[in-house]
Write an enzyme that holds these catalytic residues in place. Structure first.
Site, PDB file in Angstrom:
ATOM      1  N   ALA A 174     -55.773 170.445  -0.365  1.00 23.83           N
ATOM      2  CA  ALA A 174     -57.080 170.147  -0.946  1.00 23.83           C
ATOM      3  C   ALA A 174     -57.162 168.684  -1.364  1.00 23.83           C
ATOM      4  O   ALA A 174     -58.167 168.008  -1.131  1.00 23.83           O
ATOM      5  CB  ALA A 174     -57.351 171.062  -2.136  1.00 23.83           C
ATOM      6  N   ASP A 175     -56.098 168.176  -1.977  1.00 25.81           N
ATOM      7  CA  ASP A 175     -56.046 166.755  -2.328  1.00 25.81           C
ATOM      8  C   ASP A 175     -56.167 165.881  -1.085  1.00 25.81           C
ATOM      9  O   ASP A 175     -56.957 164.928  -1.039  1.00 25.81           O
ATOM     10  CB  ASP A 175     -54.722 166.436  -3.021  1.00 25.81           C
ATOM     11  CG  ASP A 175     -54.728 166.763  -4.503  1.00 25.81           C
ATOM     12  OD1 ASP A 175     -55.824 166.917  -5.070  1.00 25.81           O
ATOM     13  OD2 ASP A 175     -53.646 166.871  -5.091  1.00 25.81           O
ATOM     14  N   LEU A 176     -55.344 166.188  -0.089  1.00 24.48           N
ATOM     15  CA  LEU A 176     -55.297 165.340   1.100  1.00 24.48           C
ATOM     16  C   LEU A 176     -56.609 165.375   1.876  1.00 24.48           C
ATOM     17  O   LEU A 176     -57.108 164.334   2.322  1.00 24.48           O
ATOM     18  CB  LEU A 176     -54.135 165.763   1.998  1.00 24.48           C
ATOM     19  CG  LEU A 176     -52.740 165.526   1.413  1.00 24.48           C
ATOM     20  CD1 LEU A 176     -51.669 166.129   2.300  1.00 24.48           C
ATOM     21  CD2 LEU A 176     -52.482 164.033   1.219  1.00 24.48           C
TER      22      LEU A 176
END
Length: 403
Positions: A174-176
């Site tokens: 999700a961050d990436l």
């Protein structure tokens, strides 16, 4: 060696980016620009200033991660809570192309560094924001973390084996992905600026980026009103596709569609499956998943992964070995692609980092030097000198933890 010590090369070397983001999503977005030659000034809280913390992503927490995430950047320590620090930011904004932040939505307004304030100084500025759940709405001020977004974004409900319950993916996806989507939005805004002459505010969030990455799994519900479920290593819509044990390990198989299924059956020497009732189409094979997988699994156990890979690829059936990370980097195709790049580090010597997975004919991936992630405030004096501050002024700012 710092990013400022070497002439920047790359298709984005004309850009300057102010990076007020932290942890992973924002820094991952801006790493793309840094690798493509942009000047990236990483804004960090001065040591000893109120508000500093040891969030994941710092050099001391995981050095390998920090070096990989923050290469090719410069570091300016700057306390934007102080009027003098805000004045320095304003000077930098005048000539910057991009400003990025991933604070909780209300923080930038309390600091006086929201999109309206900064774009008044420089209307061509592209202001980028990454949040956990969006800039407004009922969850806007919830703290955003990757694993939370994976769960709320539906990914964990379709990951893992049915008997094990929800499973987090092994990378901070999700961050990436929010970082990658943000980078795309920034690129689009910069291109639009060439037409309109003005920058704009671009936004994404961990939650909506994670939902977008569900792709066909989300479409199953939105269009067919079917709730996707976990299928482990198997594909939910095609059989046999997934992981099978061989005589000496495992193999990944993607026999999608009737043509591939027939080729697979011939290669595995189980041609009787081709004409077996109930196995003629992908939907039928999904209904009889256990029967198909049992026959295929029994055949795979007769030979090694290497043998089956050769046999299946010659038969035109997509497959491949399953590597641990160390074995993956030893693969001849991975070596040929050059995705692991060597970088000179002032303390560690030559180290390797994961390169940008794209190439340009006029800017080959290996042509430009990589520079080590900066130590906190490495370029502070140089940047302030460039803005016209004297050594005495810089020293005074340091005593007040402005820089």
């Amino acid at each position: 060696m710092n990013a400022s010590d070497t002439a920047r090369k790359g298709p984005l070397s004309h850009l300057t980016i102010l990076d007020a983001s932290r942890v992973r999503a924002g820094p991952a977005a801006i790493r793309t620009f840094a690798d493509l030659g942009a000047r990236v000034i990483k804004l960090e809280i001065p040591p000893g200033a109120p508000g500093g913390d040891d969030m994941i992503g710092g050099r001391d927490h995981n050095r390998a991660d920090y070096e990989n995430l923050h290469r090719n950047k410069e570091s300016l320590t700057l306390n934007m809570k102080e009027p003098a620090g805000l004045a320095i930011l304003h000077e930098l904004v005048k000539t910057a192309d991009v400003f990025i932040e991933n604070y909780r939505p209300d923080v930038k307004y309390r600091l006086g560094i929201g999109p309206d304030e900064l774009r008044q100084i420089n209307p061509r500025l592209v202001y980028a924001s990454i949040s956990g759940f969006g800039q407004d709405g009922p969850y806007a001020n919830w703290p955003g973390f990757d694993s939370i977004a994976q769960g709320m974004g539906g990914l964990m409900s379709v990951t893992g084996r049915p008997e094990d319950g929800p499973m987090r993916v092994g990378i901070p996806i999700a961050d990436l992905c929010s970082g990658h989507f943000c980078a795309q939005a920034i690129m689009a805004a910069l291109l639009e600026r060439e037409v309109s002459g003005e920058g704009q505010w671009v936004q994404t969030s961990l939650l909506e980026s994670q939902i977008a990455m569900l792709d066909f799994q989300a479409a199953q519900w939105l269009i067919d009103k079917k709730v996707p479920v976990t299928t482990g290593n198997e594909h939910p819509l095609t059989v046999p596709t997934g992981v099978f044990q061989t005589r000496d390990g495992y193999i990944n198989l993607a026999a999608i569609g009737n043509t591939m299924f027939k080729r697979l059956c011939v290669a595995l020497e189980i041609p009787e499956l081709i004409d077996e009732p109930g196995l003629g189409t992908d939907p039928e094979r999904v209904q009889n998943r256990a029967r198909v997988n049992s026959a295929v699994a029994a055949a795979f156990r007769q030979r090694s992964t290497g043998e089956w890979t050769d046999i299946l690829l010659k038969a035109g059936v997509p497959c491949g070995p399953i590597y641990s990370v160390d074995r993956m980097f030893e693969d001849p195709q991975v070596k040929h692609l050059g995705i692991a790049r060597t970088m000179q580090h002032p303390e560690l010597g030559d180290i390797e980092v994961v390169g940008l997975p794209m190439n340009f004919s006029r800017y080959p991936r290996q042509s430009g030097p990589l520079t080590a992630a900066p130590r906190q405030g490495d370029q502070t004096e140089q940047i302030l000198t460039g803005l016209g501050y004297s050594p005495a002024q810089i020293a005074e700012l340091r005593t007040r933890f402005v820089v």
